[in-house]
Write a protein that holds these residues in place. Structure first.
Motif, PDB file in Angstrom:
ATOM      1  N   VAL A   1       0.836  -1.206   0.000  1.00  0.00           N
ATOM      2  CA  VAL A   1       0.000   0.000   0.000  1.00  0.00           C
ATOM      3  C   VAL A   1       0.867   1.251   0.000  1.00  0.00           C
ATOM      4  N   VAL A   2       1.912   1.273   0.827  1.00  0.00           N
ATOM      5  CA  VAL A   2       2.824   2.429   0.878  1.00  0.00           C
ATOM      6  C   VAL A   2       3.490   2.633  -0.481  1.00  0.00           C
ATOM      7  N   ALA A   3       3.964   1.549  -1.087  1.00  0.00           N
ATOM      8  CA  ALA A   3       4.632   1.673  -2.387  1.00  0.00           C
ATOM      9  C   ALA A   3       3.672   2.191  -3.450  1.00  0.00           C
ATOM     10  N   LEU A   4       2.433   1.713  -3.433  1.00  0.00           N
ATOM     11  CA  LEU A   4       1.442   2.188  -4.403  1.00  0.00           C
ATOM     12  C   LEU A   4       1.100   3.659  -4.180  1.00  0.00           C
ATOM     13  N   LEU A   5       0.923   4.050  -2.919  1.00  0.00           N
ATOM     14  CA  LEU A   5       0.642   5.461  -2.616  1.00  0.00           C
ATOM     15  C   LEU A   5       1.834   6.346  -2.997  1.00  0.00           C
ATOM     16  N   ALA A   6       3.030   5.874  -2.684  1.00  0.00           N
ATOM     17  CA  ALA A   6       4.226   6.654  -3.025  1.00  0.00           C
ATOM     18  C   ALA A   6       4.363   6.807  -4.534  1.00  0.00           C
ATOM     19  N   ARG A   7       4.077   5.747  -5.258  1.00  0.00           N
ATOM     20  CA  ARG A   7       4.213   5.790  -6.717  1.00  0.00           C
ATOM     21  C   ARG A   7       3.156   6.663  -7.383  1.00  0.00           C
ATOM     22  N   PHE A   8       1.898   6.454  -7.001  1.00  0.00           N
ATOM     23  CA  PHE A   8       0.812   7.095  -7.736  1.00  0.00           C
ATOM     24  C   PHE A   8       0.306   8.399  -7.125  1.00  0.00           C
ATOM     25  N   TRP A   9       0.542   8.615  -5.832  1.00  0.00           N
ATOM     26  CA  TRP A   9       0.096   9.874  -5.220  1.00  0.00           C
ATOM     27  C   TRP A   9       1.260  10.839  -5.031  1.00  0.00           C
ATOM     28  N   LEU A  10       2.374  10.322  -4.508  1.00  0.00           N
ATOM     29  CA  LEU A  10       3.544  11.177  -4.288  1.00  0.00           C
ATOM     30  C   LEU A  10       4.446  11.254  -5.516  1.00  0.00           C
ATOM     31  N   HIS A  11       4.175  10.411  -6.516  1.00  0.00           N
ATOM     32  CA  HIS A  11       4.947  10.369  -7.764  1.00  0.00           C
ATOM     33  C   HIS A  11       6.426  10.058  -7.522  1.00  0.00           C
ATOM     34  N   GLU A  12       6.681   9.167  -6.592  1.00  0.00           N
ATOM     35  CA  GLU A  12       8.046   8.716  -6.323  1.00  0.00           C
ATOM     36  C   GLU A  12       8.370   7.555  -7.266  1.00  0.00           C
ATOM     37  N   ALA A  13       9.638   7.439  -7.582  1.00  0.00           N
ATOM     38  CA  ALA A  13      10.092   6.303  -8.380  1.00  0.00           C
ATOM     39  C   ALA A  13      10.269   5.098  -7.449  1.00  0.00           C
ATOM     40  N   VAL A  14       9.623   4.002  -7.791  1.00  0.00           N
ATOM     41  CA  VAL A  14       9.771   2.765  -7.016  1.00  0.00           C
ATOM     42  C   VAL A  14      10.447   1.765  -7.947  1.00  0.00           C
ATOM     43  N   SER A  15      11.699   1.460  -7.650  1.00  0.00           N
ATOM     44  CA  SER A  15      12.496   0.611  -8.532  1.00  0.00           C
ATOM     45  C   SER A  15      12.028  -0.844  -8.494  1.00  0.00           C
ATOM     46  N   ALA A  16      12.462  -1.590  -9.485  1.00  0.00           N
ATOM     47  CA  ALA A  16      12.145  -3.019  -9.537  1.00  0.00           C
ATOM     48  C   ALA A  16      12.730  -3.751  -8.334  1.00  0.00           C
ATOM     49  N   TYR A  17      13.886  -3.299  -7.856  1.00  0.00           N
ATOM     50  CA  TYR A  17      14.493  -3.919  -6.676  1.00  0.00           C
ATOM     51  C   TYR A  17      13.618  -3.721  -5.445  1.00  0.00           C
ATOM     52  N   ARG A  18      13.027  -2.546  -5.310  1.00  0.00           N
ATOM     53  CA  ARG A  18      12.127  -2.308  -4.175  1.00  0.00           C
ATOM     54  C   ARG A  18      10.876  -3.168  -4.288  1.00  0.00           C
ATOM     55  N   TRP A  19      10.307  -3.263  -5.500  1.00  0.00           N
ATOM     56  CA  TRP A  19       9.133  -4.115  -5.673  1.00  0.00           C
ATOM     57  C   TRP A  19       9.477  -5.563  -5.356  1.00  0.00           C
ATOM     58  N   ALA A  20      10.654  -6.011  -5.776  1.00  0.00           N
ATOM     59  CA  ALA A  20      11.075  -7.384  -5.481  1.00  0.00           C
ATOM     60  C   ALA A  20      11.222  -7.594  -3.977  1.00  0.00           C
ATOM     61  N   GLY A  21      11.800  -6.626  -3.300  1.00  0.00           N
ATOM     62  CA  GLY A  21      11.935  -6.715  -1.849  1.00  0.00           C
ATOM     63  C   GLY A  21      10.586  -6.755  -1.154  1.00  0.00           C
TER      64      GLY A  21
END
Length: 135
Positions: free
Chosen positions: A80-100
C-alpha cells in the motif's frame, strides 16, 4: 478488520507525513524550529492522526494476538505504501524495491499460517484436573 485498520492507517499516515514534510523542507539539528512549523502543516497533522489510529488499532490487535502474528500480518502495508508513493507522491519505485516488497509479503505467508495466539501450557492445577477427569 483490526489488522486491516492497522495496515491502512499506518500506510496512509506515513504517506501523509511524507507529503507534509516535503512541503516543510529538510530539518536538521541547526533548524529544529522547522519541526514546530511542520506541526502546523495539515498533511503532517493528518498523518499524525492516522498514526494515532494505527496505534489504537495495533494495541487492540496485540490484546488478542501474539506480536509474532500481528506485526508480520501487517506487511501488506508495504504494498500500500509503495502504491501510494508511486501514484500519489509520484516517487520512483524501482524493480528492486518491488522485489523486496514481494519477498516480504511472501515471507508473511509462512507466518500467517500459524495460530494467531500461541497456545500456553496448562497451569499445574488445570493439568491435574484434566487428568483426573479423563480417568
Amino acid at each position: 478488520m483490526i489488522l486491516l485498520a492497522v495496515m491502512l492507517t499506518a500506510a496512509v499516515g506515513d504517506t501523509l507525513l511524507s507529503h507534509g514534510m516535503k512541503q516543510v523542507g529538510p530539518v536538521s539539528l541547526g533548524h529544529l524550529g522547522l519541526l514546530l512549523t511542520a506541526m502546523k502543516n495539515p498533511w503532517v497533522v493528518g498523518g499524525i492522526l492516522c498514526l494515532l489510529g494505527f496505534f489504537a488499532s495495533y494495541l487492540t490487535a496485540l490484546s488478542w494476538a501474539d506480536l509474532t502474528f500481528v506485526l508480520p500480518s501487517t506487511a501488506f502495508g508495504y504494498v500500500v505504501v509503495a502504491l501510494l508513493a508511486r501514484f500519489w507522491l509520484h516517487e520512483a519505485v524501482s524493480a528492486y524495491r518491488w522485489a523486496g516488497i514481494a519477498l516480504i509479503v511472501c515471507g508473511v505467508g509462512f507466518v500467517a499460517n500459524g495460530p494467531s495466539l500461541t497456545e500456553q501450557p496448562a497451569a499445574p492445577e488445570e493439568a491435574a484436573t484434566n487428568v483426573s477427569e479423563a480417568r
